[in-house]
Write a protein that holds these residues in place. Structure first.
Motif, PDB file in Angstrom:
ATOM      1  N   HIS A 275     -11.201  40.954 -15.865  1.00 52.50           N
ATOM      2  CA  HIS A 275     -12.368  41.274 -16.699  1.00 52.50           C
ATOM      3  C   HIS A 275     -12.138  42.550 -17.510  1.00 52.50           C
ATOM      4  N   CYS A 390     -21.929  35.269 -12.666  1.00 52.14           N
ATOM      5  CA  CYS A 390     -20.594  34.672 -12.505  1.00 52.14           C
ATOM      6  C   CYS A 390     -20.572  33.238 -13.029  1.00 52.14           C
ATOM      7  N   CYS A 393     -19.824  31.641 -16.507  1.00 50.26           N
ATOM      8  CA  CYS A 393     -18.461  31.328 -16.969  1.00 50.26           C
ATOM      9  C   CYS A 393     -17.627  30.543 -15.962  1.00 50.26           C
ATOM     10  N   HIS A 394     -17.951  30.676 -14.672  1.00 49.78           N
ATOM     11  CA  HIS A 394     -17.070  30.125 -13.647  1.00 49.78           C
ATOM     12  C   HIS A 394     -17.729  28.981 -12.876  1.00 49.78           C
ATOM     13  N   LEU A 398     -15.114  28.387  -7.529  1.00 50.62           N
ATOM     14  CA  LEU A 398     -14.426  29.652  -7.736  1.00 50.62           C
ATOM     15  C   LEU A 398     -15.312  30.811  -7.290  1.00 50.62           C
ATOM     16  N   VAL A 399     -16.572  30.753  -7.652  1.00 51.84           N
ATOM     17  CA  VAL A 399     -17.478  31.859  -7.328  1.00 51.84           C
ATOM     18  C   VAL A 399     -17.639  31.978  -5.809  1.00 51.84           C
ATOM     19  N   HIS A 402     -14.565  33.435  -4.341  1.00 51.41           N
ATOM     20  CA  HIS A 402     -14.493  34.882  -4.593  1.00 51.41           C
ATOM     21  C   HIS A 402     -15.308  35.659  -3.569  1.00 51.41           C
TER      22      HIS A 402
ATOM     23  N   THR B  49     -22.024  26.358 -17.875  1.00 51.69           N
ATOM     24  CA  THR B  49     -21.089  27.483 -18.012  1.00 51.69           C
ATOM     25  C   THR B  49     -20.995  27.865 -19.495  1.00 51.69           C
ATOM     26  N   ILE B  52     -17.870  30.095 -21.058  1.00 53.00           N
ATOM     27  CA  ILE B  52     -16.534  29.606 -21.409  1.00 53.00           C
ATOM     28  C   ILE B  52     -16.580  28.623 -22.562  1.00 53.00           C
ATOM     29  N   TRP B 218      -7.755  30.013  -3.613  1.00 56.22           N
ATOM     30  CA  TRP B 218      -8.465  29.988  -4.880  1.00 56.22           C
ATOM     31  C   TRP B 218      -9.717  30.827  -4.776  1.00 56.22           C
ATOM     32  N   PRO B 219     -10.078  31.661  -5.722  1.00 61.17           N
ATOM     33  CA  PRO B 219      -9.479  31.784  -7.057  1.00 61.17           C
ATOM     34  C   PRO B 219      -8.153  32.535  -7.052  1.00 61.17           C
ATOM     35  N   HIS B 221      -4.916  33.586 -10.119  1.00 60.12           N
ATOM     36  CA  HIS B 221      -4.135  33.357 -11.340  1.00 60.12           C
ATOM     37  C   HIS B 221      -2.856  34.190 -11.293  1.00 60.12           C
TER      38      HIS B 221
END
Lengths: 498, 498, 498
Positions: A275, A390, A393-394, A398-399, A402, B49, B52, B218-219, B221
């Motif tokens: 970010h 979150c 976008c996600h 994924l959230v 996290h 979302t 994105i 996951w997540p 990258h």
């Protein structure tokens, strides 16, 4: 310069300055009026403090009246007042509107060229137009940051240990008694000082000799400042005077003034995250000004404000999450401290009480002080607000992943701190070093300093790193490497003492 | 919400969303078409979302078809494929083109509103249009970063020592057995996790209950991620989804997410260099978007990408150096490690083998493991490529002088590390601390931790500082000062143990 | 390539290049002429070093002649010369104007395609057009930075201790004899090297074999560089070649190349201050180019340049403070060192002498070496200049409060350093560690290294933090926390030695 000449010049120049104002301020048919009082301020201050006048002229405050501001729709509006006294309605928000508001309530009000001016504009002044924001903020931990440090005997002792002078006597380094200045020039720069009027002083100015109040605890723009009008907090740490730029309030550099590390490394962690990299790479093209911040359009990665405070909307203006100045609204956990816990229940965190009677939301064995932390239900409410940001976008997978990782990391660091604290307790028990059991300072000896670092610097960094995906701060930079090294160094020091 | 109502709403809204798409996507006569599949994705994801979707809409991918992209001349082209299957040719690169490509090869493919969608887009997906870049990248150390850490027993032990929990038992701080999560939330954030499907989970969504895969690791990258389709690597650490901004890939902040320090301080070193200062001061006016980057015009100081990856051209389009995603192409040395050596011969660095059978490109006495490093000839080839970048602004005398200094600094740090390693070996030999000779962990005791810092933090910083002219990192900041202090501290600890 | 063919090609291409220049340089009716000599340089260098040619083409130097520059009014003018030799008057400032000026005075002048070119452009070259700035700069500490380090036996010994190789022999870590390269690649990167011609080398170039001088101490752009023409200093560390961007010189990143920390953390401190936050948030919209910098309009927070060097004016062009390149002009104190004192009297700081005959502006007991520091009167002159900058935005009460706090902090750190120094002196007296009393290196043993850090890193940070309101650097980041920890660690080490 003689007093008489000075006064003459002052009067002369003030008249002249008034004209300068008339010439310089862009006054078009559409430009809203500046109050007479502010016009007079500008007259001289354009000469003596040209920088802030020029800044103000470019600010939103200089270009809109409350009457107009209150007409705007909910999503466009920046003021939350629905009415203001008549005299504020149809003028822009200038010097006088803030610095001469309710003069009797401000202990730092002084006679100044026929005006009753106060130096320190307080949240109570701002509340005239922004009452909702000021109220929310007053409920935050930030507004209470002075007391949260100074009225918490544990934190106060830590702060005193840090700021006190150190003197070498009889072969030992001992702490002096810290004085007020020691706190004011260090911790209280962020936490806020108590600003008090100590007297008046006469100064020569370009307009002759004038008298000004002398303030104690000044300059200061700490978030929990105690103002001369008795109010708590300050808007200026984030809404920097005299531009009051929303762009600046939304940029992480502003938060970074205090949340910088090594003790609260939020800014560094953010900057090391994906970010943060997006922000640094691409924010030159973002729009930071809209009161309702459009995700993906105005901005493509969250800043501190986006996650914690801002109203986020989609392209069509649907509100994803509402604006708040109560900064814990989206915070299920309190990451800061020896142990991370559910968020502390009180904005006045010194009201927390653990099993041993200490003002902490956790016991020294790592368990939360249940009565001082929020319920699981409240945690879920807050977590869901944060997740809405979150999820704009996600994907949910994924959230969830996290925040599961954050939970793991909280457990990890808490468990490491149980170890560190047990080790130190053993040292205290052995009597080689004196601390809590002996009623002595637990923060001042070398092994105690390493213990403080283990949580204040490293456990905190690791938690922030996990919370904000600033990976390096979990691993190397102030992360697990240093936490491990610190624990082993404590073990080594413990053995040296034997 | 009942399941029935949810489904009804889902269908209703999806239909509606489709229309919203038709209204919102800027479709002019010239705007290339979005595939029907992507159009359907956008329909709902504009709601769930929005961030994105808005990012993608502003991306290059949303505004060009492969047919058009392939028509461009070599210097303007960003795709390296010369043909793609018919169905990809005349639509822009949208959600479906990536997330539903070759569904059978992706273990994370799931049924989603009639589509077979996979969560993790892999380099194999990107290779449809960018085959040369993906191939080059697959040959890099980065693509192998997972195995290079986890399959190298030496590095794995160091990583395990860092990430493992620490428990205080019987007066000692001991390492827990690290679990998978400990690695995934720390080292593997950069190195890449193994992403596996653990099962499916049902979630409530604005469109009713739906099932999604639950992913392990996951997540993530990380650059060497092992994807559910079995491929290695990830494009997204540099080409951040869903803007895929070339500007961002070329900016050092992106590299800085992982190369930040204290262990690989490339970003900090760069930022402290003259090149970094130019970048920070003036890059607001640079052009980061041209596929062939014009030195002196588009940019006036190199970023990480310029030196290591980008195609650099002069004002007239003459190619000074070609683009590469095989990141060692311009790297004669491997600076990272106890000792700097000629670059390791293998992308899978764990295949290196030194005289003692350890998977390192050097022996513990500081000499290179000759059979594991590149030849002098290959070093010259790479050095000359790098120098071409330098020579586009600097005279040969300066460039030669610079790299001579790097050579001196490599010798300096290697020699200091011979000292550090000998000292530690003496401690091991004495048996006071147990390490390699005893088959014990060489990274976990206080003196060993200082030794690790001497090379992982300080010798590395000094080398990077010399390589990138970030002077402070040679001298004070993580430089010679700390290296010297660490060696003397090791000496002190050695004597304490006697 | 044969020598004959090379020469032929060289001549051919140079002719061709000349034409390219004619085509490429934007020559409009208004564009001032490029000298014939420079035109020839550009012909080839557009090919061999396209980056710097493109940079220069966009620089101010490429678009104005001295004749025009000298015509400008005082506030708009960037040159201080009132006349220059005829041949420089009516051409822009190109390659030849700098690199072939007064060839006989430059030891690095060499024959190059019919020109007598020198590699290192020196302040003496720049003085042709900027004599006032060069003269002021020559009086600064910066211009003397080489000698101030290398001719001061105390600082030289510290530097030598830092840069020397470290060898492990007979169970001890000992310092090697540092060689010239050790200094050149570390401290002298900022302080400046002595640049000397060592000989000539032949190199193959795109235009055939050519001979170039080989320079010792090169590359270097340290502020106190000793140039081949015997002059002291370098303009390029701030006025980066070949854009010579005023924007860059005024941005703190440039200063940050050397003043970065941990030893002189000015840049980090600034960046953590409110001023730094304003700069980082809003400077994208500032104007950095006007020779007379308008406070509040061009910029809304000071950078390093604003406080220390720039000419600041108000909106109406009234000068608030004059430009200076004598960097101490606004500096009442010298913050750097074991103790902060009134500013040292000499630009050649090694000329200071304390009671013990050491070249320091203070005695080891913390008192200033009265004869080596400026008078209180001079302190006031300088303080008032600095305060003028502050007062352009802040009220006098605030400014006075700020500098009172700085004074408090100076006393605080000086007092802590008295303690640290006394402790170390006791250790030396006891003979357990040998230092000044024994005529031994006072910087090389573990406890001595902590003492160095106590002032070079921490006391300095605290002072800078107070001076620039970078609050975290007073408290945690390199601040009081670390100072206290270091003193207690020294106490612990002292006891271990018993």
């Amino acid at each position: 310069m003689s007093k008489g000449l000075g006064l003459f010049l002052a009067v002369f120049m003030m008249a002249g300055c008034g004209q300068v104002v008339n010439q310089n301020v862009k006054v078009s048919g559409n430009e809203p009026p500046v109050s007479n009082a502010t016009r007079k301020c500008l007259g001289c201050h354009r000469i003596v403090t040209p920088g802030i006048v020029a800044q103000w002229e470019r600010s939103r405050h200089a270009h809109i009246t409350m009457a107009e501001a209150m007409k705007k729709g909910k999503l466009e509006r920046l003021v939350s007042a629905t009415s203001v006294p008549e005299k504020f309605k149809n003028v822009v928000v200038g010097c006088a509107e803030c610095h001469t508001q309710s003069p009797d309530t401000h202990a730092d009000t002084f006679e100044h060229n026929g005006f009753k001016v106060h130096v320190v504009v307080s949240p109570r002044d701002c509340a005239l137009c922004h009452p909702v924001e000021v109220k929310e903020y007053s409920q935050s931990l930030k507004a209470n940051a002075y007391a949260n440090l100074m009225k918490n005997p544990v934190y106060h002792q830590l702060a005193a240990t840090v700021v006190a002078g150190k003197t070498y006597v009889h072969g030992k380094v001992v702490l002096d008694n810290p004085d007020k200045k020691d706190f004011e020039t260090a911790c209280l720069k962020c936490h806020g000082t108590v600003v008090k009027v100590k007297g008046m002083i006469k100064k020569n100015t370009p307009f002759g000799e004038m008298a000004f109040p002398v303030l104690e605890g000044w300059p200061n723009h700490g978030v929990g400042r105690i103002n001369p009008d008795g109010s708590k907090g300050s808007c200026t740490p984030c809404h920097t005077r005299h531009t009051f730029s929303m762009e600046m309030a939304r940029k992480p550099e502003t938060c970074g003034e205090c949340h910088k590390g090594p003790d609260v490394p939020a800014y560094k962690v953010y900057m090391a995250s994906k970010h943060g990299a997006i922000y640094k790479s691409l924010s030159g093209k973002w729009n930071f000004e809209g009161p309702s911040w459009k995700v993906g359009t105005d901005f493509t990665a969250p800043t501190c404000a986006a996650c914690h405070m801002s109203r986020i909307v989609d392209e069509n203006g649907n509100v994803i999450v509402e604006r708040t100045h109560r900064l814990f609204d989206r915070l299920p956990y309190r990451l800061f401290g020896i142990y991370a816990t559910p968020h502390v229940k009180y904005s006045q965190t010194y009201r927390a009480k653990n099993g041993a009677g200490l003002p902490l939301p956790y016991n020294l064995d790592g368990t939360p002080a249940a009565s001082s932390v929020i319920s699981e239900e409240e945690m879920n409410v807050r977590m869901n607000k944060m997740k809405k940001v979150c999820l704009s976008c996600h994907a949910g997978t994924l959230v969830d992943g996290h925040f599961n990782e954050l939970k793991d990391i909280i457990d990890y660091t808490n468990s490491a701190e149980v170890s560190a604290t047990r080790l130190l307790t053993d040292v205290w028990k052995s009597g080689v070093e004196k601390g809590l059991p002996q009623g002595k300072n637990p923060f001042d000896e070398p092994i105690e300093q390493r213990w403080v670092e283990s949580w204040l610097f490293y456990a905190d960094s690791i938690r922030y790193g996990a919370a904000m995906a600033g990976q390096d701060y979990v691993t190397f930079a102030s992360g697990k490497w240093y936490l491990g090294k610190t624990l082993k160094t404590m073990e080594m020091m413990k053995n040296l003492k034997k």
